[in-house]
Design a protein around this motif. Structure first.
Motif, short mmCIF file in Angstrom:
data_model
loop_
_atom_site.label_atom_id
_atom_site.label_comp_id
_atom_site.label_asym_id
_atom_site.label_seq_id
_atom_site.Cartn_x
_atom_site.Cartn_y
_atom_site.Cartn_z
N VAL A 1 0.81 -1.21 0.00
CA VAL A 1 0.00 0.00 0.00
C VAL A 1 0.85 1.27 0.00
CG1 VAL A 1 -2.07 -1.00 1.03
CG2 VAL A 1 -0.24 -0.18 2.51
N GLN A 2 2.14 1.12 -0.27
CA GLN A 2 3.04 2.26 -0.34
C GLN A 2 2.55 3.24 -1.41
OE1 GLN A 2 6.70 0.24 -1.03
NE2 GLN A 2 7.90 2.06 -0.61
N ARG A 3 2.45 4.52 -1.06
CA ARG A 3 2.03 5.52 -2.06
C ARG A 3 3.18 6.49 -2.27
NH1 ARG A 3 -2.66 4.89 -5.02
NH2 ARG A 3 -3.07 7.14 -4.89
N ASP A 4 4.39 5.95 -2.43
CA ASP A 4 5.58 6.81 -2.49
C ASP A 4 5.80 7.49 -3.83
OD1 ASP A 4 6.24 4.47 -3.78
OD2 ASP A 4 8.07 4.09 -2.63
N LEU A 5 4.87 7.28 -4.79
CA LEU A 5 4.99 7.98 -6.07
C LEU A 5 3.84 8.98 -6.26
CD1 LEU A 5 6.19 5.01 -8.32
CD2 LEU A 5 7.58 6.92 -7.48
N GLU A 6 3.12 9.25 -5.18
CA GLU A 6 2.03 10.23 -5.20
C GLU A 6 2.56 11.58 -5.68
OE1 GLU A 6 -1.80 9.90 -4.55
OE2 GLU A 6 -0.98 9.12 -2.67
N GLY A 7 1.83 12.19 -6.62
CA GLY A 7 2.24 13.51 -7.12
C GLY A 7 3.30 13.46 -8.22
N ARG A 8 3.78 12.27 -8.53
CA ARG A 8 4.80 12.14 -9.59
C ARG A 8 4.13 11.83 -10.92
NH1 ARG A 8 9.18 14.29 -7.15
NH2 ARG A 8 9.78 13.17 -5.27
N HIS A 9 4.75 12.32 -11.98
CA HIS A 9 4.31 11.96 -13.34
C HIS A 9 5.42 11.13 -13.96
CE1 HIS A 9 3.19 13.31 -17.72
NE2 HIS A 9 2.89 12.04 -17.50
N VAL A 10 5.11 9.91 -14.35
CA VAL A 10 6.13 9.04 -14.94
C VAL A 10 5.68 8.58 -16.33
CG1 VAL A 10 6.85 8.28 -12.64
CG2 VAL A 10 5.29 6.85 -13.96
N VAL A 11 6.67 8.37 -17.18
CA VAL A 11 6.43 7.86 -18.53
C VAL A 11 7.04 6.47 -18.60
CG1 VAL A 11 6.95 8.19 -20.99
CG2 VAL A 11 6.43 10.19 -19.54
N VAL A 12 6.27 5.52 -19.06
CA VAL A 12 6.78 4.14 -19.23
C VAL A 12 6.56 3.74 -20.67
CG1 VAL A 12 6.55 1.73 -18.51
CG2 VAL A 12 6.20 3.57 -16.83
N THR A 13 7.63 3.28 -21.34
CA THR A 13 7.44 2.73 -22.69
C THR A 13 7.43 1.21 -22.58
OG1 THR A 13 9.79 2.57 -23.31
CG2 THR A 13 8.70 4.70 -23.69
N ALA A 14 6.61 0.59 -23.40
CA ALA A 14 6.44 -0.86 -23.32
C ALA A 14 6.21 -1.45 -24.69
CB ALA A 14 5.25 -1.18 -22.41
N GLY A 15 6.52 -2.74 -24.82
CA GLY A 15 6.27 -3.45 -26.07
C GLY A 15 7.47 -3.38 -27.00
N GLY A 16 7.21 -3.54 -28.27
CA GLY A 16 8.28 -3.53 -29.25
C GLY A 16 7.83 -2.78 -30.49
N THR A 17 8.73 -1.98 -31.03
CA THR A 17 8.34 -1.22 -32.23
C THR A 17 8.33 -2.13 -33.45
OG1 THR A 17 10.58 -0.47 -32.79
CG2 THR A 17 9.31 0.88 -31.23
N ARG A 18 7.55 -1.73 -34.43
CA ARG A 18 7.47 -2.43 -35.72
C ARG A 18 7.80 -1.43 -36.80
NH1 ARG A 18 1.83 -5.92 -35.19
NH2 ARG A 18 2.64 -7.38 -33.62
N GLU A 19 8.72 -1.82 -37.65
CA GLU A 19 9.20 -0.92 -38.69
C GLU A 19 8.71 -1.42 -40.04
OE1 GLU A 19 10.84 1.71 -37.41
OE2 GLU A 19 10.60 0.77 -35.44
N PRO A 20 7.75 -0.69 -40.66
CA PRO A 20 7.10 -1.22 -41.86
C PRO A 20 7.99 -1.27 -43.09
CG PRO A 20 6.29 0.97 -41.37
CD PRO A 20 7.18 0.59 -40.23
N LEU A 21 7.75 -2.30 -43.87
CA LEU A 21 8.49 -2.54 -45.11
C LEU A 21 7.55 -2.28 -46.30
CD1 LEU A 21 11.20 -3.72 -46.04
CD2 LEU A 21 10.22 -6.00 -45.73
N ASP A 22 6.33 -2.74 -46.15
CA ASP A 22 5.28 -2.49 -47.13
C ASP A 22 3.97 -2.57 -46.35
OD1 ASP A 22 4.41 -5.19 -46.99
OD2 ASP A 22 5.35 -5.78 -48.87
N PRO A 23 2.81 -2.43 -47.00
CA PRO A 23 1.56 -2.37 -46.22
C PRO A 23 1.27 -3.63 -45.39
CG PRO A 23 1.20 -1.52 -48.43
CD PRO A 23 2.58 -2.10 -48.43
N VAL A 24 1.91 -4.74 -45.69
CA VAL A 24 1.59 -5.97 -44.96
C VAL A 24 2.76 -6.55 -44.17
CG1 VAL A 24 -0.29 -6.62 -46.52
CG2 VAL A 24 2.03 -7.43 -47.01
N ARG A 25 3.93 -5.93 -44.22
CA ARG A 25 5.10 -6.52 -43.57
C ARG A 25 5.84 -5.50 -42.73
NH1 ARG A 25 5.62 -8.25 -49.11
NH2 ARG A 25 5.02 -10.45 -49.33
N PHE A 26 6.48 -6.02 -41.68
CA PHE A 26 7.29 -5.14 -40.83
C PHE A 26 8.48 -5.91 -40.27
CE2 PHE A 26 5.95 -7.25 -36.99
CZ PHE A 26 4.62 -7.61 -37.21
#
Ligand code: CTP
Ligand code: CA
Length: 236
Positions: free
Chosen positions: A6-31
């Protein structure tokens, strides 16, 4: 039990989290993509929200339920991820950025507007060569943009397999120095380790500190808890 936490030690903080994996397109159906499931990043986001933070979850190609209390910002490519994170940070007031996403280092140099065809004639047995160009290093850009300042606190992840030049820990130490972030979370990866799994082993490294904290084998939630313990104590 989660209720005990129940720790609320990040109260008042704004954090950004990136998640997952990017996909770099090659054509409309492939990445060009990678094996990141987004589970670790989503666990990091969920834990921050549970501890009271405002969480901007920059999510690249993840098919998981959005954790309670997180603002979802969906991106596809490395360039989109860079733009989204950049606009959040430039807006000011971001206390920490956790770069859990697997960001593609390269993207196809050209995007074909129409699907690339296998053959261009009855006797055509050739195969194309795909040229790649570098993507920007988003984390390195955040370190640069911060200049000499200490905000936002920057957390990098390092997916290492170990290779001829070193084991996972020595590669991670080198990466921490090269990246210039405040905390590096290093995990050993391979096709059946870590990716898509619910448990993992990570090493937490900080600049100027010789000792390394190893967490695991543990759930990604426990790993997230260890990360925010470090970040919260550095922010206070
Ligand atoms: N990262 C990033 N932008 C990129 C590539 C990676 O911000 N274009 C971030 C990742 O989100 C991660 C950290 O940098 O937090 C380390 O990523 P990793 O792939 O392990 O390191 P690289 O510097 O790309 O080195 P390499 O892939 O050669 O090991
Ligand atoms: Ca990389």
């Amino acid at each position: 039990a989660p209720a005990a936490h129940v720790q609320r030690d990040l109260e008042g903080r704004h954090v950004v989290v990136t998640a997952g994996g990017t996909r770099e397109p090659l054509d409309p159906v492939r990445f060009l993509g990678n094996r990141s499931s987004g589970k670790q990043g989503y666990a990091v986001a969920a834990e921050a929200a549970a501890r009271g933070a405002r969480v901007s979850l920059v999510s690249a190609n993840v098919s998981l339920a959005v954790p309670d209390g997180c603002d979802l910002l969906e991106v596809g490519t490395a360039l989109e991820l860079q733009e989204q994170v950049g606009s959040l940070v430039e807006g000011g007031g971001v206390d920490a950025v956790v770069m859990a996403a697997a960001v593609a280092d390269f993207r196809p140099a050209d995007y074909a507007e129409a699907k690339i065809k296998k053959t261009h004639g009855p006797d055509d047995e050739t195969a194309p060569t795909i040229e790649l160009v570098r993507n920007p290093d988003v984390l390195a850009g955040l370190v640069r943009a911060r200049g000499g300042g200490r905000r936002p606190y920057l957390v990098g992840f390092a997916a290492e397999t170990g290779d001829a030049t070193g084991d996972v820990l020595s590669l991670a130490r080198t990466k921490l120095e090269r990246k210039g972030c405040d905390l590096l979370v290093a995990n050993e990866v391979g096709t059946d380790r870590t990716f898509g799994r619910d448990d993992t082993t990570v090493h937490l490294l900080q600049p100027g500190q010789d000792e390394v904290e190893t967490v695991g084998p543990a759930t990604k939630t426990l790993v997230a808890r260890a990360i925010w313990d470090r970040v919260a104590s550095s922010l206070s």
